[in-house]
Design an enzyme around this catalytic site. Structure first.
Site, PDB file in Angstrom:
ATOM      1  N   HIS A 577     -18.761  52.558  -2.488  1.00 36.41           N
ATOM      2  CA  HIS A 577     -19.612  53.724  -2.600  1.00 36.41           C
ATOM      3  C   HIS A 577     -18.865  55.012  -2.248  1.00 36.41           C
ATOM      4  CE1 HIS A 577     -23.034  56.282  -1.390  1.00 36.41           C
ATOM      5  NE2 HIS A 577     -23.510  55.756  -2.494  1.00 36.41           N
ATOM      6  N   ARG A 684     -26.507  54.930 -16.340  1.00 33.19           N
ATOM      7  CA  ARG A 684     -26.911  53.840 -15.422  1.00 33.19           C
ATOM      8  C   ARG A 684     -28.416  53.965 -15.192  1.00 33.19           C
ATOM      9  NH1 ARG A 684     -21.512  54.867 -12.738  1.00 33.19           N
ATOM     10  NH2 ARG A 684     -20.541  52.818 -12.509  1.00 33.19           N
ATOM     11  N   ARG A 720     -27.104  51.825 -20.693  1.00 34.67           N
ATOM     12  CA  ARG A 720     -27.092  50.449 -20.204  1.00 34.67           C
ATOM     13  C   ARG A 720     -28.504  50.100 -19.749  1.00 34.67           C
ATOM     14  NH1 ARG A 720     -23.405  49.219 -15.165  1.00 34.67           N
ATOM     15  NH2 ARG A 720     -24.941  50.276 -13.886  1.00 34.67           N
ATOM     16  N   ASP A 837     -16.898  45.523 -12.021  1.00 33.95           N
ATOM     17  CA  ASP A 837     -17.337  44.138 -11.854  1.00 33.95           C
ATOM     18  C   ASP A 837     -16.324  43.160 -12.433  1.00 33.95           C
ATOM     19  OD1 ASP A 837     -19.773  43.982 -10.388  1.00 33.95           O
ATOM     20  OD2 ASP A 837     -20.718  45.113 -11.994  1.00 33.95           O
ATOM     21  N   ARG A 847     -16.495  43.649  -4.452  1.00 30.82           N
ATOM     22  CA  ARG A 847     -15.999  45.021  -4.600  1.00 30.82           C
ATOM     23  C   ARG A 847     -16.317  45.889  -3.388  1.00 30.82           C
ATOM     24  NH1 ARG A 847     -19.779  47.048  -9.645  1.00 30.82           N
ATOM     25  NH2 ARG A 847     -19.754  49.139  -8.792  1.00 30.82           N
TER      26      ARG A 847
HETATM   27  C1  PEP Z   1     -18.690  48.281 -13.824  1.00 32.33           C
HETATM   28  O1  PEP Z   1     -19.024  47.199 -13.307  1.00 32.33           O
HETATM   29  O2  PEP Z   1     -17.511  48.598 -14.069  1.00 32.33           O
HETATM   30  C2  PEP Z   1     -19.725  49.284 -14.147  1.00 32.33           C
HETATM   31  C3  PEP Z   1     -19.436  50.355 -14.828  1.00 32.33           C
HETATM   32  O3  PEP Z   1     -20.973  49.044 -13.671  1.00 32.33           O
HETATM   33  P1  PEP Z   1     -21.449  49.334 -12.160  1.00 32.33           P
HETATM   34  O4  PEP Z   1     -20.321  49.997 -11.425  1.00 32.33           O
HETATM   35  O5  PEP Z   1     -22.652  50.201 -12.271  1.00 32.33           O
HETATM   36  O6  PEP Z   1     -21.763  47.954 -11.685  1.00 32.33           O
HETATM   37 MG    MG Z   2     -21.122  46.602 -13.273  1.00 23.94          MG
END
Ligand code: PEP
Ligand code: MG
Length: 950
Positions: A577, A684, A720, A837, A847
C-alpha cells in the site's frame, strides 16, 4: 471458516427416517449452490462409517474425503425436526447441521457447539424453539467457562493504593485475552465491594471477551475507605460463569479462611482454595495428535470413555494455546479443544492415578483412538535455537538496499514516526484539576491542527479541519465531563470516550465511517500525548524523509508532498500500500528497508534513491552533491516529459506503444487526460463499491461509469469487474473467512458465485457505453470456464443492450492464465497483465508480506517469461496485450516490457508523462535485444543490473 447464521436454518421440518433427513439436507445444500448432487452419497457413506450424532439432540452430517471435490463453497445448513429423527440406536435428533466443507473446517463448528452441548436439557429446548433466532441463541448462548489460572494470580505486588491494584488486575485479564484494553477504565467506575478480612471485589461486564477472574495482593498491607486492603478480586463478568466460584469463595470466607488467600505465597495455593486451574505440579505427559481429521467426535468419544475408567481427575489441553485444560472425561470439552493433526496435547492427571492413567491414555492416542493413523513426519530432535541479532541503527555512511517503490531522489533529515505505548493514571487528582489539564491539552492540539491546516493544501487541510471539529464535539465532551466527575483522570476519561466512539463507528460496517474511527483514534492519541507530556518528535522545519514501519491508510492524508521529501519504510514491497500511495503522490520512496531504520536518531541526514531502492545514511558531501545533480537532471527530464505529455509514445525507430492510466473512480478523470493518458487501462471498480455503504445499484454505477467515459471523450476505457474477496472484502458483503484468502474465493470466482451483482455491474457498464470504446476484463481468471461463464453473461445482456464498440478480455494475474494463454487467446479480445498478483503467485510471496514482499520483484525472469508467453500467444491470434500492474511504471522495466512487445502500459496517471518520455528515448530494436537477454537471467537482481548497463 464455518459460522452459524439464522438464514441457514430451516425450522419445523419433518422426516420419516434418517435417510429422508439426509436427502432433505443434501437438497438444501445443492439448491444453495454449496455442493454438487453427488454430495448426498458422501453424507450417506459417512453415516455408514459411524453416526454423526453428537449428543443433546444434535447431529452433524458431513461428507467423506472422497466427496470433498463435490463441495463448491464451505457452508452449513441447519434443519430443525421438532418430531425428532431416529439417528440410529434410538438417538433422537432435533437439529441436524449439514456441513459442506473440503477440509477439517467442521472442527471449528464443533468447537462452537460444545459450549451448547454442556447444557443439560438442550435437546428439548432445540425441539421447542419457535424461531431461527431462538435456536441460534440456544446454540451460541451457553455460558463460557470462567478463566482462573496461575497467570491471573499476582501476589505481593509493590502497589501503593487500591487504584493501582485494580489497574494490575485489569492488566492480568487483558494479557490473558479475557478483556479489551478499555476494561481497566470500566473497572475504575465500578463500585468496590468489601468481602471482609480485607478482601475486596470489583467487577465489570463491559469490554469483556471471555469471563475471567484475577486476584492480586499488595506487598505491604494497605488501607482503602478506612478498611484494610489485603487482596483484590477483579472479575471480567460474562453471564453466570462466575457463579460456582462465588459460592466457593463465600464458603471460604464464612469458614474464616480468607487469610489462606491473602497470605498465600504461591498462586497454586490460591487456585487450590478457589478451585481454579489444575496446579502445575500434577504429573503430565505430552503427545502429538496424528489423527488425520483431528480430535473429532469418534476418537474423542473413545478417549473420554477410556478416561472414565480411572477414578480421579484427568485434564487435557493444547500446548501453545491459551485455553485452560479441560476434563478428558467430557466429550463436549474434548471437542471444544478443536485439536488438529500435528498439535501437541498435554494430559495432566491427579498424582494418585497419574502413573496408571497417563501411559494408557498416551498409548491409546498414539494408536489413533480407533482410527488408522499415518505417522507424523519425524521432528528434528535437536532444538532449533533462533538467536535474534540485536538490532542497531545503521551507522553514518552506510548504504541500505531496500525495494524501489517510487522513483526520484530525495534528501533531508530523518523524521522517525514510531507509535509508542503511553501509560497513564486512571484516577485523577481532582475533577477541577483534570478538567483544566484536558482543556489545556485540547487547546494545544487545536493550535497544532490549525498550523497544519494553514500549511497544507486544500484536500489535506480539510482532514485536519475535520479533526478540529471532532475535538470540539459537545457530545464527546459531555461524556468526558461525566467521567471526570466520577474521579477519572483526564487521560482515562478522554481515552475511554474516544475508544467507545471509535468502536461505535466501526460497528456500522461502513468503509467511510471506519475511516472516521481511525481519525478519532488519531486525534485521541494526539491529546493523550499532550496530557502525558509525551512529546512526539516534532516535524523538522525543512522538508524531511519520513521513516515509518509501514504507511497505513490513515497516514495517507498526512503525506503532504510539500513537507515529505521522501519515504522510507521498514516493511513492505513494491506493490504494498505504501508504495502505491507514494507513487500516486509523486514522493520518492524506498520500502522494505528493514527495522534498523526505525532506530536512527531523529534528524539523521538521509539520501534516498527511489529508483534504485537505496538509502544512504548521513552521506558524504560529494555523494550528496552527485545525487542532487542527478535529481536536478531528473527534474529537468520530468519537465520535458511534461511538456510533451500529449505526444504519443513512439521509440526512436518508430515503434508505438499506448500509455494509459489506472484509476479508481470518476473523480479526477479530467486530470487523467490532462496528464497525457491516451485512455484508462484499469478502472478498479471495487473502489467504487467500497465507497458506498451497500452495493451501488445499477443507476448509481451507470452514472459513475458515464462520468468516466464522458471525461475520456472518446478515448478507450478498460474496466475491471469487481475484484473483491479474500484479502479485500467488502464490509457489507459477508464472505466466510479463509485460511488462505489469496488462494480463496476472490475476483471472478466470487462474482460468478454472486451472479446478480455481476449482472448489475455489466448492465450498468453496457448502458453507460453509448457507442464509446468500452473494454471489460475479468480479474483473477485461472480457468477457462471462468472466462467463458463471465463472457456468456455479457453476451446475454448484449442481446438486450446493444453496444457498438466492446471488447472482452481477462487480466492475466494467475500463472495458469499465462500458461494457458494460447488457448485463451483464441477466445478473448485482449489480455491485461496484472503484474502485482502475477508476481505474488509466481514467486509464492504474499505481496504485502512484511519481510518477504521485498523479493516480490516483477522483473524476476520467471515473471518475464510468463509475460513473454502471454504476448506471443496473443499476437499469434492478432490480440493486444497491456500491462497494468505497478511494474509498468518502473523506469527500469519500461524498456523490457517494450522489448517483450507489450502493446499498452497502464500506470498511475502522474507517471504517464514520464513513461511516455522513457519510451521515446528508447530504440525498439535495442529493447528487443535487452528483453531477450533479460529472459535468460536467473534473478530479478541480475535483470536490474542488466538494464543499468544497457
Ligand atoms: C495486479 O494484480 O497487477 C493489478 C493491477 O490488480 P490489483 O493491484 O488491483 O490487484
Ligand atoms: Mg490484481
Amino acid at each position: 471458516m464455518l459460522e452459524l447464521a439464522k438464514e441457514q436454518i430451516a425450522m419445523g421440518q419433518s422426516a420419516a427416517d434418517k435417510g429422508q433427513a439426509l436427502r432433505l439436507l443434501a437438497d438444501c445444500l445443492v439448491a444453495d449452490g454449496l455442493v454438487a448432487e453427488g454430495y448426498l452419497q458422501g453424507l450417506q457413506d459417512r453415516e455408514e462409517q459411524g453416526s454423526t450424532f453428537l449428543g443433546q439432540g444434535i447431529a452433524i452430517p458431513h461428507g467423506t474425503p472422497q466427496t470433498r471435490d463435490q463441495v463448491f463453497a464451505t457452508g452449513v445448513r441447519l434443519m430443525q425436526f421438532p418430531e425428532g429423527v431416529d439417528w440410529g440406536d434410538g438417538q433422537m435428533v432435533y437439529l441436524a447441521i449439514a456441513i459442506a466443507a473440503r477440509s477439517d473446517e467442521h472442527l471449528r463448528l464443533l468447537q462452537l457447539l460444545t459450549r451448547a452441548l454442556g447444557e443439560t436439557d438442550l435437546a428439548q429446548a432445540l425441539r421447542r424453539a419457535r424461531s431461527a433466532e431462538a435456536l441460534l441463541k440456544l446454540l451460541q448462548g451457553a455460558p463460557q467457562a470462567l478463566a482462573l489460572d496461575a497467570q491471573l494470580v499476582s501476589l505481593n505486588l509493590p502497589a501503593d493504593d487500591f487504584e493501582e491494584l485494580a489497574w494490575r488486575g485489569a492488566r492480568l485479564l487483558q494479557r490473558a485475552g479475557c478483556v479489551e484494553s478499555g476494561f481497566a477504565a470500566m473497572l475504575q467506575q465500578a463500585e468496590p465491594l468489601p468481602l471482609g478480612e480485607g478482601l475486596w471485589w470489583l467487577h465489570s461486564e463491559r469490554q469483556v471477551r471471555q469471563p475471567g477472574l484475577a486476584f492480586i495482593t499488595p506487598q505491604q498491607p494497605l488501607r482503602y475507605r478506612d478498611q484494610p486492603l489485603n487482596g483484590l478480586f477483579c472479575l471480567a463478568s460474562l453471564g453466570a460463569a462466575h457463579q460456582a466460584l462465588l459460592e466457593r469463595l463465600c464458603e471460604v470466607l464464612i469458614e474464616g479462611r480468607g487469610q489462606m488467600l491473602y497470605q498465600a505465597t504461591s498462586s497454586r495455593t490460591v487456585l487450590e482454595v478457589l478451585g481454579g486451574e489444575v496446579p502445575a505440579d500434577w504429573p503430565s505427559a505430552r503427545i502429538v495428535l496424528a489423527n488425520a481429521h483431528g480430535l473429532h467426535a469418534r476418537p474423542a468419544k473413545v478417549l473420554a470413555q477410556l478416561a472414565k475408567g480411572f477414578e480421579g481427575e484427568i485434564r487435557i489441553r493444547l500446548l501453545d494455546d491459551s485455553q485452560p485444560a479441560v476434563s478428558v472425561k467430557s466429550l463436549s470439552k474434548l471437542l471444544g479443544l478443536g485439536a488438529r493433526r500435528g498439535q501437541t496435547l498435554e494430559l495432566i492427571a491427579e498424582p494418585n492415578i497419574a502413573n496408571d492413567a497417563l501411559p494408557v491414555l498416551l498409548a491409546a492416542i498414539a494408536d489413533g483412538l480407533g482410527e488408522t493413523v499415518e505417522a507424523l513426519p519425524e521432528a528434528s530432535t535437536e532444538e532449533v535455537l533462533v538467536v535474534a541479532e540485536p538490532l542497531s541503527a545503521p551507522v553514518p555512511g552506510s548504504l541500505i538496499q531496500g525495494v524501489p517503490a517510487a522513483p526520484g531522489i530525495a534528501c533531508g533529515p530523518a523524521h522517525i514516526c514510531v507509535e509508542r505505548d503511553i501509560d497513564y493514571p486512571l484516577r485523577g487528582v481532582s475533577p477541577s484539576q483534570e478538567r483544566e489539564q484536558l482543556r489545556a491539552a485540547l487547546e494545544t492540539v487545536n493550535a497544532e491542527l490549525q498550523a497544519l491546516v494553514q500549511r497544507s493544501d486544500k484536500a489535506i487541510g480539510e482532514i485536519f479541519i475535520t479533526h478540529q471539529e471532532m475535538l470540539a464535539d459537545p457530545a464527546l465532551m459531555d461524556e468526558v465531563e461525566q467521567r471526570l466527575g466520577q474521579g477519572e483522570s483526564a487521560a482515562a476519561a478522554w481515552m475511554s470516550v474516544i475508544e467507545a466512539a471509535a468502536r461505535q463507528q466501526e460497528a456500522l460496517h461502513d468503509a467511510l465511517l471506519a475511516e472516521r474511527a481511525a481519525d478519532l483514534r488519531d486525534i485521541g492519541r494526539r491529546v493523550l500525548a499532550q496530557l502525558c507530556g509525551v512529546i512526539d518528535t516534532p516535524e523538522p522545519a525543512e522538508p524531511y524523509v519520513l521513516v515509518m514501519t509501514e504507511v497505513g491508510p490513515s497516514d495517507v492524508a498526512r503525506l503532504d508532498p510539500q513537507r515529505v521529501a521522501g519515504i522510507v519504510t521498514a516493511q513492505g514491497g513494491a506493490t504494498a500500500h505504501s508504495a502505491i500511495v507514494a507513487r500516486a503522490l509523486g514522493i520518492p520512496a524506498v520500502v522494505g528497508a528493514g527495522a534498523a531504520m526505525l532506530l536512527l536518531a531523529p534528524g539523521t541526514p538521509l539520501l534516498l534513491d527511489g529508483q534504485r531502492g537505496r538509502v544512504s545514511v548521513a552521506p558524504a558531501a560529494d555523494e550528496l552533491q552527485r545525487a542532487l545533480t542527478e535529481r536536478d537532471q531528473r527534474e529537468q527530464r520530468l519537465q520535458q516529459a511534461w511538456a510533451s505529455r500529449h505526444q504519443p509514445a513512439v521509440t526512436r525507430d518508430g515503434h508505438a506503444i499506448e500509455v494509459f492510466a489506472n484509476i479508481g473512480g470518476s473523480q479526477g478523470i479530467d486530470k487523467v487526460v490532462e496528464q497525457g493518458a491516451e485512455g484508462v487501462g484499469l478502472l478498479r471498480t471495487e473502489l467504487i463499491f467500497m465507497a458506498h455503504p451497500q452495493a451501488p445499484d445499477v443507476a448509481t454505477q451507470e452514472a459513475e461509469y458515464r462520468r468516466v467515459l464522458d471525461g475520456l471523450d472518446g478515448r478507450p476505457l478498460v474496466v475491471r469487474t469487481l475484484d473483491v474477496g479474500g484479502d479485500k472484502p467488502l464490509p457489507y458483503w459477508p464472505i466466510a473467512s479463509e485460511d488462505n484468502p489469496f488462494l480463496g474465493v476472490r475476483g471472478v470466482r466470487l462474482t460468478l458465485q454472486r451472479p446478480q451483482i455481476m449482472r448489475d455491474q455489466l448492465r450498468a457498464l453496457l448502458q453507460a457505453a453509448d457507442g464509446r470504446p468500452l473494454r471489460i476484463m475479468f480479474p483473477m481468471v485461472g480457468q477457462i470456464h471462468e472466462w467463458r461463464e463471465a463472457k456468456a453473461m455479457v453476451e446475454q445482456l448484449r442481446e438486450e443492450i446493444p453496444v457498438a464498440d466492446l471488447q472482452l478480455g481477462i487480466m492475466v494475474e494467475v500463472p495458469s492464465a499465462a500458461l494457458l494463454a494460447p488457448q485463451l487467446a483464441r477466445e478473448v479480445d485482449f489480455f491485461s497483465i496484472g503484474t502485482n498478483d502475477l508476481t505474488q503467485y509466481t514467486l509464492a510471496i504474499d505481496r504485502g508480506h512484511p519481510s518477504l514482499s521485498a523479493q516480490a520483484d516483477g522483473l524476476h525472469p520467471a515473471v518475464l517469461r510468463l509475460i513473454d508467453m502471454t504476448v506471443r500467444a496473443a499476437h499469434a491470434e492478432g490480440k493486444w496485450v497491456g500491462v497494468c500492474g505497478e511494474l509498468a511504471a518502473d523506469p527500469q522495466a519500461v524498456a523490457i516490457l517494450l522489448g517483450l512487445e507489450v502493446d499498452e502500459l497502464s500506470v498511475a496517471s502522474r507517471s504517464v508523462a514520464e513513461v511516455k518520455a522513457l519510451v521515446r528515448q528508447r530504440d525498439y530494436q535495442t529493447a528487443r535485444a535487452l528483453a531477450l537477454e533479460a529472459l535468460q537471467q536467473d534473478s530479478a537482481a541480475a535483470v536490474r543490473a542488466l538494464v543499468e548497463h544497457y
